[in-house]
Structures are given as C-alpha cells and as structure tokens.
Motif scaffolding. Structure first.
Motif, PDB file in Angstrom:
ATOM      1  N   ALA A 444       0.812  -1.215   0.000  1.00 33.60           N
ATOM      2  CA  ALA A 444       0.000   0.000   0.000  1.00 33.60           C
ATOM      3  C   ALA A 444       0.848   1.268   0.000  1.00 33.60           C
ATOM      4  O   ALA A 444       0.537   2.238  -0.700  1.00 33.60           O
ATOM      5  CB  ALA A 444      -0.948  -0.017   1.188  1.00 33.60           C
ATOM      6  N   PRO A 461      -4.624   3.340   0.832  1.00 34.55           N
ATOM      7  CA  PRO A 461      -4.157   1.953   1.003  1.00 34.55           C
ATOM      8  C   PRO A 461      -5.148   0.901   0.531  1.00 34.55           C
ATOM      9  O   PRO A 461      -4.747  -0.168   0.046  1.00 34.55           O
ATOM     10  CB  PRO A 461      -3.907   1.868   2.509  1.00 34.55           C
ATOM     11  N   ARG A 462      -6.445   1.170   0.645  1.00 38.59           N
ATOM     12  CA  ARG A 462      -7.441   0.164   0.241  1.00 38.59           C
ATOM     13  C   ARG A 462      -7.388  -0.140  -1.257  1.00 38.59           C
ATOM     14  O   ARG A 462      -7.879  -1.183  -1.710  1.00 38.59           O
ATOM     15  CB  ARG A 462      -8.848   0.622   0.610  1.00 38.59           C
ATOM     16  N   HIS A 482     -14.252  -7.023   1.880  1.00 38.23           N
ATOM     17  CA  HIS A 482     -12.841  -6.946   2.251  1.00 38.23           C
ATOM     18  C   HIS A 482     -12.691  -5.918   3.376  1.00 38.23           C
ATOM     19  O   HIS A 482     -13.250  -4.816   3.286  1.00 38.23           O
ATOM     20  CB  HIS A 482     -12.003  -6.543   1.037  1.00 38.23           C
ATOM     21  N   ASP A 484     -10.565  -3.774   4.187  1.00 39.50           N
ATOM     22  CA  ASP A 484     -10.102  -2.438   3.795  1.00 39.50           C
ATOM     23  C   ASP A 484     -11.205  -1.575   3.212  1.00 39.50           C
ATOM     24  O   ASP A 484     -11.070  -0.339   3.143  1.00 39.50           O
ATOM     25  CB  ASP A 484      -8.965  -2.540   2.785  1.00 39.50           C
ATOM     26  N   TRP A 485     -12.298  -2.221   2.781  1.00 46.02           N
ATOM     27  CA  TRP A 485     -13.386  -1.485   2.134  1.00 46.02           C
ATOM     28  C   TRP A 485     -14.614  -1.355   3.019  1.00 46.02           C
ATOM     29  O   TRP A 485     -15.621  -0.804   2.580  1.00 46.02           O
ATOM     30  CB  TRP A 485     -13.749  -2.161   0.806  1.00 46.02           C
ATOM     31  N   ASN A 488     -16.188   2.243   3.641  1.00 53.94           N
ATOM     32  CA  ASN A 488     -15.592   3.138   2.633  1.00 53.94           C
ATOM     33  C   ASN A 488     -16.474   3.193   1.391  1.00 53.94           C
ATOM     34  O   ASN A 488     -17.222   2.312   1.118  1.00 53.94           O
ATOM     35  CB  ASN A 488     -14.195   2.621   2.238  1.00 53.94           C
TER      36      ASN A 488
END
Length: 488
Positions: A444, A461-462, A482, A484-485, A488
């Motif tokens: 990332a 980073p996502r 996921h 990271d999401w 978001n």
C-alpha cells in the motif's frame, strides 16, 4: 463453441439471473448427459473456455482488464471518449463496491471458472472408447491451467474469494451461499492446478490449428509469477530458470516482432489472448479504444489514454526501440494523406495497419505472459535472493539490449536494482495489463506514493485491492466485504 440450455451453476453464486425454475431439475445436472459424450465435444468445451478470456465486447482480456483495473494506476486514465461513469471513477480512484466494472470482473471470472470446473469434472467421465486418453489428460490440464489463471487474477484483485472447484449440482443454500477462502487457500489451489498443468505438451508440439493453447511452458511461467507475487523468491527463480533452460523460448530479435500479426504465437509468446479481426467480432478492442478519434479515417475511440502526470512516456530514452511501438505521436490520415500531430502521445501497440478505419477488428494478440517477462522474473527473484549478481544483470540486460538501451549499471544495490527491474517491467510491458499488479504487490505504501506522485491524490491503502461487489454481498449472505473497504 456455444453450449445451449446449460445453467452455469456458478452464475447463481455470482448473481447472474437464471431462467431455470427452482422446482425443476437443475440443468447443470444434464451437462454430462447431453454434451460431454465424446472427444470432439470435449475439445469444443475447452475451446469455449478459452474464448471466455477474450470474447468480443468488454471481456476479461478484451478491455475489461484495462477499464476495470489498469485505470487505477499512474500510467493510465480514462480517455476523452470514455463516457462510462464507473470507468471514470476507477481512473479517479473514487470507485466503490457498487462499481459495475467490479461486478463484471467477478462475474466473468467465476463464469469461466465454472466452465473449467465442468470440463475437469465431465471430461473425466467420458467413456474410454469415446476419447483418447492422452487427449483427455491434456484437456483436463488445460482446464486446470485456465482455472488457475482466473483464480490468480481474482485473489490479486479481491484478496480472499470463494474457492469453487466443482460444478454446482443442486440449488441448496450450502452450495450456493459459499464463504470466502483465505488467500493462502486460494494460492495453494492455484499452485496445485499449475503443477498439474506442467504436464501439458511443449508449445512446439502443437500443430497450426492448436497454436495458442496452454502448454507446459505457459504453466511454468505463470507458476513462476505466482511465486514471485508471494515473494517466494527461491521457487520463482527455479521455475523461471526451468522455463529458460527447457522450454525453447527466446526473445524475438526486434521488439516490433512481438506485435507483428505474421509472427503471432511465435518463439516469445508463451500464452496470449487470441484475436482475429473480421471473423465474428473477435477483434482486439484495445486497438480501437486507444486509437485517435480526431484523425480523418482512423475512427478510433480514444477511451484509453496515457496519464501524462505519471511520466511514463518520458522514461523511454529516444533510442529505445519500444517507444514508437508502444506510443504514437501522430498519424497520416488514410482519407486526405495529411499528417496529424496528436496533442499528447497515445498508445499504439495493438494498432493494426490492415484494418485502418476499423480498429475494432485488430488481429493483434494480447500477451498474457511472454518470454521477456520470464527474464524479468528471474532478474527480480535473483536480486531478492543474492543481490544484483551476474545472473540478475544478464537476465535484465537481455531485455534492455533488444530495446537498444544498453546494459544496466553494474554494482547497483539490491534496492536500486529492484527499482531498475520494476521500471523495465513498466516500459517493456506497457498496455499489457501488468502495471496495477506490479504496484499492488509492492504494498500500500508504495502504491499510494506512486499514484500521488502522478497526481492521483485520491489514492489510499485500500486501493491495492478492489471491493467485493455490492451485488454479490446482497445476493449471498455468507460473503463479507474486504476489511479495507468496510465503511468506505
């Protein structure tokens, strides 16, 4: 090859609406009874699975990669005539789980995986008197190669994904509502499939009608790339060296030969998406998408553009033989004979001079992996293991010498040599669907720094993964977004 009246069971899993009634026997149960009856049908089924790589329209290797993945890099952007809001969102790094390109990446990949699962399952069941045993084994291993390739893409795009290895044979929730496997589990299956596919014939043993099929060298080369992606440097080096020593590939003498229609599936082409213009809409759409739109008689779409702030064009030296194959700065109109300079360089690798004015019918193949990349894999893996040794330098220099850019500087540090390899990959493999993977596998921090330096300030980073499509989450209660999401 088209199979009618077959319910691809995995499409239920990925949310494609099916016309089958729930109170009927699932049509997937009829596949082996109605279609996989003899060798000819088995060959046709596997041929059809190859077609899923590059069918006309926005299929995985026929532009979907570019508009759904590569736009999210420092080298590419949505061109002036890319009107789809979802594509522009990826280019601007404002995409989210509702993006329809994410849906297509997921949907088409699992459709192709299910086709491979059917091939593996049902070709094995064909009566011995109806199929040559060597052909049976070859076809099953080709299907495993294709399944591995699709899972390799999926796990890099989305991280943990469902690992489906059998055709769905019922409409039970246990079979339809699958959970995600870990990345490790997915990679283990990819490696297992590719090791089986190493038993495929050498590419030189195929006749003209079978050129472009998966081969032992293709399986080994993708496996080397899998190991490289996992930072398993030792196995990446061993497998790349195996390809170099045993499979009979080499670089073409000139870079232009890589994209010469008369030399398709040649000594450097390990595995490619096969395109044939003027043959039932089987042309390479990247040619049209990148061609100029404002030169009389060219009729390009100019939907795929070079992202100038990323600086890719300027990284090529003037003597680099790849520059004028990769880009064009102007063209002569076939209508009025005048030369038209372009406002900025445009991609040119797939422009087909034989179909001027109708580039949607370009017959230029798209390399999925070629020998130059295997040399770069070896150079990178060797450097990570032992620094910039003679082996690492020699492997990198073979690519550089053909490009007329000369040998790499000697005695580079490991870090500097690593950057040199990545910059060489960037130039050698431009517009071949490699940049996002290369940035993402560096992590990332590296990805975000590169994109922000290129003016794509929304990078976060996502973005080294893509979100699990919201439509799939809505249809399958056992799928999770996921991490990271989330939110978001």
């Amino acid at each position: 090859m088209k199979i009618t009246n077959i319910l691809f069971a995995s499409t239920l899993l990925i949310g494609i609406v099916s016309c089958s009634k729930l109170d009927e026997k699932p049509e997937s149960l009829l596949v082996s009874e109605q279609f996989y009856l003899n060798e000819n049908q088995a060959v046709s089924a596997v041929n059809g699975t190859y077609r899923k790589l590059y069918e006309s329209g926005q299929s995985i290797y026929n532009s979907l990669f570019q508009i759904g993945v590569e736009m999210a890099t420092d080298d590419y952007e949505a061109g002036p005539r890319a009107r789809n809001a979802h594509v522009r969102a990826i280019s601007n790094l404002t995409h989210d789980a509702s993006n329809d390109r994410m849906e297509q990446l997921w949907k088409q990949s699992y459709d192709a995986i299910n086709a491979s699962n059917q091939n593996i399952e049902y070709i094995a069941l064909i009566s011995p008197e109806k199929i040559n045993d060597a052909i049976r084994k070859r076809l099953i291993n080709e299907a495993k190669f294709l399944r591995a390739l699709h899972y390799f893409n999926l796990v890099r795009w989305f991280g943990p994904v469902p690992l489906v290895l059998k055709p769905v044979t019922s409409l039970s929730t246990e079979e339809l509502y699958v959970t995600k496997a870990s990345e490790k589990e997915v990679y283990n299956q990819i490696i297992a499939d590719l090791k089986d596919a190493e038993n495929l014939p050498n590419y030189k043993s195929y006749g003209d009608n079978d050129k472009g099929r998966a081969s032992s060298g293709a399986a080994k080369s993708i496996l080397a790339k899998v190991y490289l992606t996992q930072q398993d440097w030792s196995n990446a080096k061993l497998k790349a060296q195996d390809v170099i020593d045993k499979e009979g590939y080499d670089l073409f003498p000139e870079f232009t030969d890589v994209f010469n229609i008369d030399k398709k599936n040649g000594i450097e082409h390990i595995f490619s998406a096969q395109f044939k213009g003027n043959s039932g809409y089987q042309g390479n759409s990247l040619a049209s998408r990148s061609a100029p739109a404002d030169i009389p008689g060219i009729n390009g779409d100019y939907a795929d553009a070079w992202h100038a702030e990323g600086g890719l064009y300027g990284t090529f030296s003037k003597q680099d033989k790849r520059l004028n194959i990769t880009f064009t700065t102007g063209m002569i109109s076939p209508v009025d004979g005048k030369y038209y300079a372009l406002a900025k360089p445009q991609f040119n690798k797939y422009y087909d001079e034989s179909v001027v004015g109708n580039q949607s019918q370009s017959s230029k193949n798209l390399p999925i992996i070629r020998y130059a990349e295997v040399l770069l894999i070896l150079a990178e893996a060797e450097n990570e293991l032992n620094g910039s040794t003679l082996l690492a330098q020699t492997s990198l220099n073979k690519v550089r010498v053909r490009a007329a850019t000369g040998d790499i500087e000697k005695n580079l540090s490991k870090d500097d040599f690593r950057e040199a390899v990545f910059e060489e990959r960037r130039k050698e493999l431009t517009f071949e669907y490699q940049r996002w993977f290369d940035l993402a596998r560096r992590g990332a921090t590296y990805y975000v720094a590169k994109l922000k330096a290129a003016g794509k300030t929304n990078a976060a980073p996502r973005h080294i993964h893509f979100p699990t499509p919201q439509r799939e989450l809505n249809l399958n209660p056992n799928l999770k977004q996921h991490p990271d999401w989330v939110n978001n």
